[in-house]
Design a protein around this motif. Structure first.
Motif, mmCIF file in Angstrom:
data_model
loop_
_atom_site.group_PDB
_atom_site.id
_atom_site.type_symbol
_atom_site.label_atom_id
_atom_site.label_comp_id
_atom_site.label_asym_id
_atom_site.label_seq_id
_atom_site.Cartn_x
_atom_site.Cartn_y
_atom_site.Cartn_z
ATOM 1 N N LEU A 183 36.250 -55.313 19.791
ATOM 2 C CA LEU A 183 35.595 -56.277 18.781
ATOM 3 C C LEU A 183 36.146 -57.755 19.451
ATOM 4 O O LEU A 183 35.705 -58.676 18.842
ATOM 5 C CB LEU A 183 35.984 -55.962 17.708
ATOM 6 C CG LEU A 183 35.571 -54.663 17.229
ATOM 7 C CD1 LEU A 183 36.014 -54.346 15.763
ATOM 8 C CD2 LEU A 183 34.007 -54.591 17.158
ATOM 9 N N THR A 184 37.053 -57.648 20.272
ATOM 10 C CA THR A 184 37.521 -59.172 20.633
ATOM 11 C C THR A 184 37.100 -59.313 22.261
ATOM 12 O O THR A 184 37.520 -58.403 23.061
ATOM 13 C CB THR A 184 38.998 -59.292 20.623
ATOM 14 O OG1 THR A 184 39.062 -59.003 19.137
ATOM 15 C CG2 THR A 184 39.388 -60.684 20.924
ATOM 16 N N THR A 185 36.630 -60.574 22.522
ATOM 17 C CA THR A 185 36.216 -60.665 23.974
ATOM 18 C C THR A 185 36.508 -62.027 24.354
ATOM 19 O O THR A 185 36.439 -63.041 23.692
ATOM 20 C CB THR A 185 34.640 -60.432 24.239
ATOM 21 O OG1 THR A 185 34.305 -59.237 23.561
ATOM 22 C CG2 THR A 185 34.278 -60.734 25.633
ATOM 23 N N LEU A 186 37.123 -62.292 25.494
ATOM 24 C CA LEU A 186 37.317 -63.506 26.252
ATOM 25 C C LEU A 186 36.398 -63.505 27.545
ATOM 26 O O LEU A 186 36.516 -62.808 28.565
ATOM 27 C CB LEU A 186 38.768 -63.518 26.778
ATOM 28 C CG LEU A 186 39.254 -64.889 27.334
ATOM 29 C CD1 LEU A 186 38.604 -66.051 26.372
ATOM 30 C CD2 LEU A 186 40.569 -65.041 27.938
ATOM 31 N N ALA A 187 35.211 -64.425 27.459
ATOM 32 C CA ALA A 187 34.351 -64.776 28.474
ATOM 33 C C ALA A 187 34.864 -66.020 29.285
ATOM 34 O O ALA A 187 34.949 -67.092 28.917
ATOM 35 C CB ALA A 187 32.993 -64.887 27.805
ATOM 36 N N ASP A 203 25.065 -63.617 19.175
ATOM 37 C CA ASP A 203 25.780 -64.293 18.110
ATOM 38 C C ASP A 203 26.677 -65.426 18.587
ATOM 39 O O ASP A 203 26.878 -66.789 18.122
ATOM 40 C CB ASP A 203 26.336 -63.503 17.127
ATOM 41 C CG ASP A 203 25.479 -62.864 16.048
ATOM 42 O OD1 ASP A 203 24.536 -63.113 15.968
ATOM 43 O OD2 ASP A 203 25.959 -62.126 15.494
ATOM 44 N N ALA A 204 27.612 -64.961 19.436
ATOM 45 C CA ALA A 204 28.540 -65.788 20.164
ATOM 46 C C ALA A 204 28.098 -67.044 20.825
ATOM 47 O O ALA A 204 28.578 -68.074 20.490
ATOM 48 C CB ALA A 204 29.174 -64.898 21.170
ATOM 49 N N TRP A 225 35.965 -64.733 21.575
ATOM 50 C CA TRP A 225 35.116 -64.241 20.512
ATOM 51 C C TRP A 225 35.491 -63.311 19.850
ATOM 52 O O TRP A 225 35.980 -62.136 20.496
ATOM 53 C CB TRP A 225 33.642 -63.991 21.287
ATOM 54 C CG TRP A 225 32.590 -63.383 20.395
ATOM 55 C CD1 TRP A 225 32.091 -62.151 20.632
ATOM 56 C CD2 TRP A 225 31.984 -63.918 19.127
ATOM 57 N NE1 TRP A 225 31.400 -61.736 19.365
ATOM 58 C CE2 TRP A 225 31.271 -62.835 18.685
ATOM 59 C CE3 TRP A 225 32.155 -64.908 18.643
ATOM 60 C CZ2 TRP A 225 30.162 -63.064 17.683
ATOM 61 C CZ3 TRP A 225 31.301 -65.290 17.176
ATOM 62 C CH2 TRP A 225 30.508 -64.119 16.862
ATOM 63 N N ASP A 226 35.721 -63.315 18.451
ATOM 64 C CA ASP A 226 36.102 -62.429 17.669
ATOM 65 C C ASP A 226 34.870 -62.072 16.785
ATOM 66 O O ASP A 226 34.523 -62.643 15.965
ATOM 67 C CB ASP A 226 37.250 -62.724 16.635
ATOM 68 C CG ASP A 226 37.870 -61.734 15.900
ATOM 69 O OD1 ASP A 226 37.012 -60.687 15.474
ATOM 70 O OD2 ASP A 226 38.922 -61.877 15.472
ATOM 71 N N SER A 227 34.238 -60.861 17.210
ATOM 72 C CA SER A 227 33.080 -60.211 16.327
ATOM 73 C C SER A 227 33.372 -59.839 15.130
ATOM 74 O O SER A 227 32.336 -59.860 14.241
ATOM 75 C CB SER A 227 32.392 -59.194 17.056
ATOM 76 O OG SER A 227 33.241 -58.029 17.164
ATOM 77 N N ASN A 230 33.620 -63.576 13.558
ATOM 78 C CA ASN A 230 32.367 -64.464 13.917
ATOM 79 C C ASN A 230 32.830 -65.758 14.091
ATOM 80 O O ASN A 230 32.167 -66.907 14.021
ATOM 81 C CB ASN A 230 31.084 -64.549 12.906
ATOM 82 C CG ASN A 230 30.686 -63.178 12.831
ATOM 83 O OD1 ASN A 230 30.364 -62.288 13.821
ATOM 84 N ND2 ASN A 230 29.956 -62.940 11.699
ATOM 85 N N THR A 231 33.912 -65.858 15.023
ATOM 86 C CA THR A 231 34.615 -67.094 15.534
ATOM 87 C C THR A 231 34.706 -67.117 16.938
ATOM 88 O O THR A 231 34.850 -66.333 17.683
ATOM 89 C CB THR A 231 36.049 -67.376 14.819
ATOM 90 O OG1 THR A 231 36.856 -66.123 15.202
ATOM 91 C CG2 THR A 231 36.038 -67.474 13.285
ATOM 92 N N VAL A 232 34.436 -68.291 17.505
ATOM 93 C CA VAL A 232 34.536 -68.728 18.807
ATOM 94 C C VAL A 232 35.366 -69.915 19.080
ATOM 95 O O VAL A 232 35.592 -70.667 18.221
ATOM 96 C CB VAL A 232 33.219 -69.221 19.398
ATOM 97 C CG1 VAL A 232 33.385 -69.743 20.845
ATOM 98 C CG2 VAL A 232 32.023 -68.181 19.607
ATOM 99 N N ARG A 233 36.423 -69.862 20.172
ATOM 100 C CA ARG A 233 37.232 -70.700 20.464
ATOM 101 C C ARG A 233 37.540 -70.988 21.778
ATOM 102 O O ARG A 233 37.329 -69.995 22.520
ATOM 103 C CB ARG A 233 38.801 -70.230 19.882
ATOM 104 C CG ARG A 233 38.780 -70.165 18.415
ATOM 105 C CD ARG A 233 39.986 -69.600 18.028
ATOM 106 N NE ARG A 233 41.275 -70.716 17.970
ATOM 107 C CZ ARG A 233 42.477 -70.377 17.445
ATOM 108 N NH1 ARG A 233 42.893 -69.280 17.239
ATOM 109 N NH2 ARG A 233 43.327 -71.596 17.486
#
Length: 282
Positions: A183-187, A203-204, A225-227, A230-233
């Motif tokens: 559920l947490t991704t770092l792209a 969504d991201a 990205w925290d699904s 629903n936040t992007v940093r």
């Protein structure tokens, strides 16, 4: 019986927000994390920083690296368990899930969430997870690994375990078939918007993730990205030098004794308790 509490760590600090360098971005220590990015984009730095914090907190580190241990062996002094072949990965993942079962049995009905007071935290790192996906004669073993990872992701978070996986392949349906459980991704840097959508989801991208716009000379930059929220940093993960990596030792370990190195296992056992070369930027 409660364990002696180590250095209390509730979150992993990943890096500073690019637009607000004094603002650190972090994730819960028990948040399963996917790290996705091209070669030389900074995946090794992310893994290095997480392992450093886990070691400082007194937790266990298990590592799967099917490139013959070229990455994992740099962490040899602090590894509790390692797998450098597909069969070793299957055995390690089986041991991981067996311990999840043991922890669940031990604490069921007593606590809702296991923490460091109950069980030593365990970090499982799977480097270049796409290497686990095989066909032909290896397919049966590969499928068993995938099912074990899916099981671990589904059950281990509440039992004080964390799984971190990295891959260069943004086509997560094939490289990370258990993607929905991360559920947490770092792209980090990717090649195109379509790759970003594959790696992060629409969504991201709609919320501002632009990993295809990250410059090649900015390794360590990425979109977190925290699904769930629903936040992007947009953050930058610091680089760790060879000296930083190779000087990692467990708290209270005599550097010359080499006890941690001697304790690292090349394959799991049923003893469930007690039992970084410069991190490549890709």
């Amino acid at each position: 019986m409660l364990l002696k509490k180590q250095n209390a760590v509730q979150r992993y600090e990943l890096g500073a927000e690019v637009s607000r360098p004094k603002q650190m971005a972090s994730i819960p220590r028990t948040a399963h994390l996917a790290i996705i990015g091209e070669s030389n984009s900074g995946k090794g730095s992310v893994i290095a920083n997480i392992i450093r914090q886990e070691v400082e907190a007194g937790g266990e580190v298990w590592f799967i690296d099917l490139k013959s241990g070229m990455e994992a062996e740099n962490y040899a002094a602090v590894l509790d368990n390692k797998a450098y072949s597909l069969q070793e990965a299957k055995d390690l993942l089986s041991a991981f899930n067996m311990d999840v079962d043991t922890r669940a049995e031990r604490w069921r009905g007593q606590v809702r969430t296991v923490d460091d007071q109950h069980e030593r935290h365990r970090l499982l790192v799977i480097d270049e997870a796409a290497d686990l996906i095989r066909s032909g004669s290896d397919k049966k073993t590969s499928d068993a690994c995938v099912e074990s990872i899916r099981s671990a992701l589904s059950r281990s978070r509440a039992l004080n375990c964390t799984v971190v996986v990295s891959t260069q392949n943004p086509r997560v349906s094939t490289s990370l078939p258990y993607r929905s459980l991360l559920l947490t991704t770092l792209a980090l840097r990717l090649n195109s918007k379509s790759e970003a959508v594959m790696a992060l989801g629409e969504d991201a991208v709609q919320r501002g993730a632009r990993p295809w716009q990250i410059s090649f000379n900015r390794p360590g930059d990425g979109y977190l990205w925290d699904s769930e929220s629903n936040t992007v940093r947009y953050i930058h993960v610091p680089f760790m030098t060879d000296q930083d990596i190779h000087s990692l030792r467990r708290p209270g370990t005599d550097d010359e004794a080499g006890e941690a190195t001697a304790g690292a296992r090349s394959h799991p056992t049923n003893k469930l308790w007690g039992l970084l070369r410069r991190p490549r930027k890709g």
